[in-house]
Scaffold this active site. Structure first.
Site, PDB file in Angstrom:
ATOM      1  N   ASP A 217       5.581  37.410 -23.243  1.00 24.58           N
ATOM      2  CA  ASP A 217       5.468  36.422 -22.162  1.00 24.58           C
ATOM      3  C   ASP A 217       6.230  35.143 -22.549  1.00 24.58           C
ATOM      4  O   ASP A 217       6.927  34.545 -21.744  1.00 24.58           O
ATOM      5  CB  ASP A 217       3.979  36.115 -21.942  1.00 24.58           C
ATOM      6  CG  ASP A 217       3.681  35.621 -20.535  1.00 24.58           C
ATOM      7  OD1 ASP A 217       4.501  35.851 -19.617  1.00 24.58           O
ATOM      8  OD2 ASP A 217       2.617  35.006 -20.346  1.00 24.58           O
TER       9      ASP A 217
ATOM     10  N   HIS B 155       9.744  37.201 -14.573  1.00 25.50           N
ATOM     11  CA  HIS B 155       8.440  37.452 -13.957  1.00 25.50           C
ATOM     12  C   HIS B 155       8.572  38.189 -12.623  1.00 25.50           C
ATOM     13  O   HIS B 155       7.666  38.925 -12.224  1.00 25.50           O
ATOM     14  CB  HIS B 155       7.638  36.156 -13.807  1.00 25.50           C
ATOM     15  CG  HIS B 155       6.874  35.808 -15.041  1.00 25.50           C
ATOM     16  ND1 HIS B 155       7.479  35.252 -16.150  1.00 25.50           N
ATOM     17  CD2 HIS B 155       5.566  35.991 -15.382  1.00 25.50           C
ATOM     18  CE1 HIS B 155       6.569  35.093 -17.101  1.00 25.50           C
ATOM     19  NE2 HIS B 155       5.402  35.533 -16.657  1.00 25.50           N
TER      20      HIS B 155
ATOM     21  N   HIS C  54       8.839  41.706 -13.623  1.00 23.01           N
ATOM     22  CA  HIS C  54       7.462  42.114 -13.960  1.00 23.01           C
ATOM     23  C   HIS C  54       6.712  42.524 -12.700  1.00 23.01           C
ATOM     24  O   HIS C  54       6.100  43.591 -12.633  1.00 23.01           O
ATOM     25  CB  HIS C  54       6.726  40.966 -14.654  1.00 23.01           C
ATOM     26  CG  HIS C  54       5.230  41.148 -14.666  1.00 23.01           C
ATOM     27  ND1 HIS C  54       4.440  40.841 -13.570  1.00 23.01           N
ATOM     28  CD2 HIS C  54       4.386  41.628 -15.603  1.00 23.01           C
ATOM     29  CE1 HIS C  54       3.178  41.136 -13.854  1.00 23.01           C
ATOM     30  NE2 HIS C  54       3.121  41.603 -15.086  1.00 23.01           N
TER      31      HIS C  54
ATOM     32  N   HIS D  37       0.850  42.578 -19.415  1.00 22.24           N
ATOM     33  CA  HIS D  37       1.697  41.604 -18.711  1.00 22.24           C
ATOM     34  C   HIS D  37       2.913  41.202 -19.558  1.00 22.24           C
ATOM     35  O   HIS D  37       4.054  41.303 -19.118  1.00 22.24           O
ATOM     36  CB  HIS D  37       0.846  40.372 -18.363  1.00 22.24           C
ATOM     37  CG  HIS D  37       1.625  39.214 -17.825  1.00 22.24           C
ATOM     38  ND1 HIS D  37       1.946  39.089 -16.494  1.00 22.24           N
ATOM     39  CD2 HIS D  37       2.172  38.129 -18.437  1.00 22.24           C
ATOM     40  CE1 HIS D  37       2.647  37.985 -16.315  1.00 22.24           C
ATOM     41  NE2 HIS D  37       2.796  37.372 -17.474  1.00 22.24           N
TER      42      HIS D  37
END
Ligand SMILES: [Zn+2]
Length: 368
Positions: free
Chosen positions: A173, A256, A259, A273
């Protein structure tokens, strides 16, 4: 555009700081009664420590075990319990969903919020954001609250007792923060808090990347032996504070969005995540036209710490062209943060970048 920077009021990190929970709350003027919303394992590990800290402060407190999913109903139930208790502060202790639910309830009842993450797997603990799921755990909505947590208290001893995979996912992340923030700033796009990027947010995002690359491998070795070393402390700070302030006040980009695209395929829910964001970062590097050597450095780092760098490693061994198109369409849907890049990107371009990132990463070995 005016510039906006947001952060928690106070951030405390160190081994055993859970014993200081009430004292650190008192420093910023908080008081009891306190409702603690905690995951099951956090409750087992820490309930006695919270009890001692709260009674030393002379505060009444109650522990509510988190229901497991951050739904609107769970947020309402926590809010009701806080009101019944006459709580003056709400503490969330656990993983991301537990913190999101407690944060959502604190915002709903207008109460100060203390965030005590027990894993360093994402950069959400310092933020003002809750991701809300349906009871089935599928669809999601973002709730952006007005306030960041009043206090973020990170017990490094608790973090290293969690499975190492979480700390590694947090690095995934954190790897994206600089690239996404830099892109949003270059494009003059607003950050997550509705303002332009500050130099401060960009400096934190850059420090985040540099720290992860410098200390990641050493921190993983130490964390496997459950040791809190200076490298572990720096990685916990990078994953939690630097990445958290960076993403929120610098902005998000393609990583993201990719993602979010990956979540449309069955199979990737098994990936965490930060594992999906690590791959999304590689896709963003392709879209950004990043030099091959920098791309290879990131891939080698990911391989060294155990982050997935290909679709197969993410749990998608038999991905089809149609699957990649679906990921790309979801990643580029209106309102997605991929539109924060300095130039417009199409689903076809993103699909091509996913294929290229996957193929290039597959060809890069751990050591040059
Ligand atoms: Zn993230």
């Amino acid at each position: 555009m005016h510039r906006v920077f947001c952060s928690p009021l106070r951030y405390v990190q160190g081994e055993g700081v859970t014993t200081r929970l009430a004292a650190e709350m008192a420093v910023i003027g908080l008081a009891g009664p306190v409702l603690v919303v905690a995951g099951r394992s956090a409750t087992k590990e820490l309930a006695a420590v919270w009890g001692a800290a709260m009674s030393a402060a002379g505060w009444h407190h109650q522990v509510r075990v988190f229901g497991g999913e951050c739904t609107a109903a769970e947020i309402d139930a926590i809010s009701a319990e806080a009101r019944t208790l006459g709580a003056k502060a709400l503490v969330g202790a656990g993983g991301g969903k537990c913190l999101d639910a407690a944060r959502g309830a604190a915002a709903a009842v207008g109460m100060p919020f203390v965030s005590c993450p027990t894993v360093a797997s994402t950069d959400a603990p310092t933020s003002a954001l809750s991701v809300v799921y349906t009871a089935a755990g599928t669809a999601e909505a973002y709730r952006i609250h007005g306030r960041n947590p009043d206090l973020v208290l990170v017990d490094s001893g608790v973090i290293v007792r969690a499975p190492v995979r979480y700390l590694v996912a947090g690095m995934g992340d954190a790897l994206s923060t600089w690239y996404e923030g830099r892109a949003a700033a270059a494009a003059g796009r607003p950050n997550m808090r509705g303002g332009g990027t500050t130099q401060g947010a960009l400096a934190l995002a850059r420090a985040c990347l540099d720290t992860v690359l410098a200390d990641g491998e050493e921190a993983v070795r130490a964390a496997r032996e459950r040791r809190v070393t200076p490298a572990v402390e720096r990685i916990i700070e990078a994953n939690t504070l630097l990445s958290g302030l960076g993403f929120e006040s610098a902005g998000l980009g393609a990583a993201h969005a990719v993602h979010n695209g990956l979540t449309v395929l069955p199979g990737t829910p098994a990936a965490l995540h930060g594992e999906k964001v690590a791959f999304g970062t590689l896709v963003q590097l392709v879209l950004d036209g990043t030099p091959a050597e920098e791309f290879a450095t990131l891939v080698r780092f990911c391989r060294a710490v155990g982050l997935p760098v290909t679709l197969a490693e993410l749990g998608l061994p038999a991905v089809t062209a149609a699957d990649i198109d679906r990921i790309a369409v979801r990643a580029t849907q209106p309102g997605e943060t991929i539109h924060n890049l300095p130039r417009p990107v199409t689903p076809a371009e993103v699909a091509a970048a996913i294929r290229e990132a996957d193929a290039r990463a597959a060809g890069i070995a751990l050591r040059a």
